[in-house]
Design an enzyme around this catalytic site. Structure first.
Site, mmCIF file in Angstrom:
data_model
loop_
_atom_site.group_PDB
_atom_site.id
_atom_site.type_symbol
_atom_site.label_atom_id
_atom_site.label_comp_id
_atom_site.label_asym_id
_atom_site.label_seq_id
_atom_site.Cartn_x
_atom_site.Cartn_y
_atom_site.Cartn_z
ATOM 1 N N THR A 220 0.877 -1.245 -0.008
ATOM 2 C CA THR A 220 0.096 -0.048 -0.021
ATOM 3 C C THR A 220 0.776 1.326 -0.111
ATOM 4 O O THR A 220 1.788 1.210 0.816
ATOM 5 C CB THR A 220 -0.905 -0.063 1.150
ATOM 6 O OG1 THR A 220 -1.638 -1.247 1.420
ATOM 7 C CG2 THR A 220 -1.799 1.181 1.162
ATOM 8 N N ARG A 248 -12.621 -9.401 -1.166
ATOM 9 C CA ARG A 248 -12.151 -9.159 -0.001
ATOM 10 C C ARG A 248 -11.657 -7.727 -0.080
ATOM 11 O O ARG A 248 -11.185 -7.217 -1.254
ATOM 12 C CB ARG A 248 -10.545 -9.885 -0.323
ATOM 13 C CG ARG A 248 -9.796 -9.596 1.224
ATOM 14 C CD ARG A 248 -8.767 -8.739 0.733
ATOM 15 N NE ARG A 248 -7.525 -8.459 1.878
ATOM 16 C CZ ARG A 248 -6.338 -7.821 1.792
ATOM 17 N NH1 ARG A 248 -6.499 -6.966 0.795
ATOM 18 N NH2 ARG A 248 -5.793 -7.752 2.790
ATOM 19 N N VAL A 249 -11.709 -7.021 1.017
ATOM 20 C CA VAL A 249 -11.492 -5.684 1.384
ATOM 21 C C VAL A 249 -10.403 -5.603 2.615
ATOM 22 O O VAL A 249 -10.453 -6.202 3.599
ATOM 23 C CB VAL A 249 -12.649 -4.741 1.976
ATOM 24 C CG1 VAL A 249 -12.108 -3.364 2.007
ATOM 25 C CG2 VAL A 249 -13.456 -4.702 0.622
ATOM 26 N N GLY A 250 -8.953 -4.875 2.127
ATOM 27 C CA GLY A 250 -7.902 -4.889 3.328
ATOM 28 C C GLY A 250 -8.153 -3.834 3.769
ATOM 29 O O GLY A 250 -9.387 -2.954 4.104
ATOM 30 N N ASP A 251 -7.267 -3.267 4.643
ATOM 31 C CA ASP A 251 -7.160 -1.920 5.462
ATOM 32 C C ASP A 251 -6.909 -0.799 4.823
ATOM 33 O O ASP A 251 -7.049 0.448 5.309
ATOM 34 C CB ASP A 251 -6.030 -2.055 6.569
ATOM 35 C CG ASP A 251 -4.730 -2.191 5.916
ATOM 36 O OD1 ASP A 251 -4.488 -2.477 4.893
ATOM 37 O OD2 ASP A 251 -3.933 -1.582 6.666
ATOM 38 N N GLY A 272 1.112 -3.612 5.205
ATOM 39 C CA GLY A 272 1.478 -4.686 5.675
ATOM 40 C C GLY A 272 -0.059 -5.632 5.555
ATOM 41 O O GLY A 272 -0.765 -5.708 4.711
ATOM 42 N N ASP A 273 -0.001 -6.632 6.734
ATOM 43 C CA ASP A 273 -1.268 -7.765 6.361
ATOM 44 C C ASP A 273 -2.430 -7.053 6.854
ATOM 45 O O ASP A 273 -2.790 -7.029 8.131
ATOM 46 C CB ASP A 273 -0.736 -8.814 7.273
ATOM 47 C CG ASP A 273 -1.793 -10.098 7.204
ATOM 48 O OD1 ASP A 273 -2.766 -10.025 6.560
ATOM 49 O OD2 ASP A 273 -1.343 -11.215 7.792
ATOM 50 N N GLY A 274 -3.046 -6.498 5.755
ATOM 51 C CA GLY A 274 -4.258 -5.447 6.192
ATOM 52 C C GLY A 274 -5.466 -6.328 6.919
ATOM 53 O O GLY A 274 -6.068 -6.109 7.745
#
Length: 355
Positions: A220, A248-251, A272-274
């Site tokens: 990101t 899927r939606v991440g951060d 990172g790992d959202g």
């Protein structure tokens, strides 16, 4: 005499207010601002934001310029169109912009067919009372407001990556507790097939998950900008995790997770790992810690440690910057770099943070 002193009081108050205003303006132009900070060595994106803000653009406009540059350059293949295909081989966009003065937020998630995520996010903030639009409806909104589209967001590179992944039996992926476990779907829950019948369920407070997220399969751009007046904005853009489950939606589009800003305190950006990080709102935590007096370095480390205690296998990082322009980074599970441009610098400087 007393009456005369009272009658002159409004004039004194007005004079004091004017002097305070002048001093405030002088502080804003004292060389402390503008400042641009970004995740990773996205140097061209920071330069684009710096050119904008140095020419008098607002913090919000400069953030949009910077993140747009990364989208056009397809930074690391994980920002903008043409990268990070999902399980169906399609690229989608998540983006956010936040005004740290008004606390307004505009965001889009799982947006299809529109290349310019950060501009779509700003349109949500400018022209709606909403915060987040998703999927094809976000695409329709963005196109109706003048952004180009519909267009295919895939590229020859993303399709080739997806094809090789399919040939590798769709490994690695983001499924768990499903069958078939080591091949392509369609997938079914183990429980639905009676495979766990009669077994005790396992519960734990610590999830030892080993993250499939890495620098070049998910990333990101998260950017913070202070304009010449010291006003703050943040923005993010990403095409999400490679081979994610569609929808899927991440951060990236979640305020407080991927980015957060408050004009009274400072700002934060994350990467990172959202899927894990969004459960902890690390950037909101960083800003609130700084509000309570914590220095940026400690605030950033504290936010990472809160996640690591529950998910020791996660990878992620944040940068923090306060109103004084003091900045720092912290990371877990990987080496992190972030980029800065401020008035005393001739060009962008990249800082390296070790886990």
């Amino acid at each position: 005499m007393a009456a005369n002193r009272l009658s002159s009081l409004p004039i004194l108050i007005l004079t004091f207010s004017l002097l305070s205003l002048v001093k405030g303006q002088e502080a804003s132009d004292s060389g402390q601002y503008p400042v641009v900070v970004s995740t990773w060595p996205f140097v061209e994106a920071v330069r684009a934001a710096w050119r904008a803000v140095d020419n008098g653009f607002s913090a919000v406009d400069a953030v949009v310029e910077g993140c747009s540059a990364c989208e056009e350059l397809r930074c690391d293949g994980t920002v903008g169109p043409g990268g990070s295909p999902d399980e169906n081989g399609e690229t989608t966009i998540d983006a956010l912009v936040m005004d740290g003065v008004t606390m307004e937020v505009g965001a889009v998630a799982a947006m299809r067919y529109v290349r310019e995520g950060i501009k779509a996010a700003r349109l949500v903030m400018q022209y709606t009372e909403h915060t987040l639009l998703v999927g094809e409806k976000a695409s329709a909104f963005a196109i109706s407001m003048g952004l180009p589209g519909p267009t295919n967001l895939s590229s020859s590179e993303s399709i080739e990556k997806w094809t090789k992944w399919k040939e590798n039996d769709c490994q690695p992926n983001f499924w768990k507790d499903v069958v078939p476990a080591n091949s392509c779907g369609p997938y079914h829950a183990k429980d639905s097939l009676g495979l766990s019948h009669g077994l005790c369920s396992k519960t734990t407070n610590i999830n030892p998950r080993s993250s499939p997220i890495g620098r070049h399969n998910h990333d990101t751009i998260s950017m913070a900008v202070f304009d010449k007046m010291g006003k703050i904005a943040v923005g993010t853009s990403t095409n999400g995790a490679t081979f994610k489950i569609p929808g899927r939606v991440g951060d990236g589009p979640i305020a407080g997770s991927s980015a957060y800003a408050d004009d009274e305190v400072g700002a934060c950006g994350a990467t990172g790992d959202g899927d894990v990080m969004m459960r902890f709102l690390p950037c909101y935590q960083v800003v609130e810690s700084m509000r309570l007096g914590m220095e940026p370095k400690l605030a950033a480390k504290d936010a990472m440690s809160r996640i690591a205690r529950k998910f020791p296998g996660f990878v992620g990082a944040v940068f923090a910057i306060n109103k004084k322009g003091v900045h720092a980074g912290a990371c877990h599970g990987w080496t992190f770099q972030y980029s800065v441009r401020s008035p005393e610098m001739d060009d962008v400087k990249v800082y390296t943070v070790l886990p």
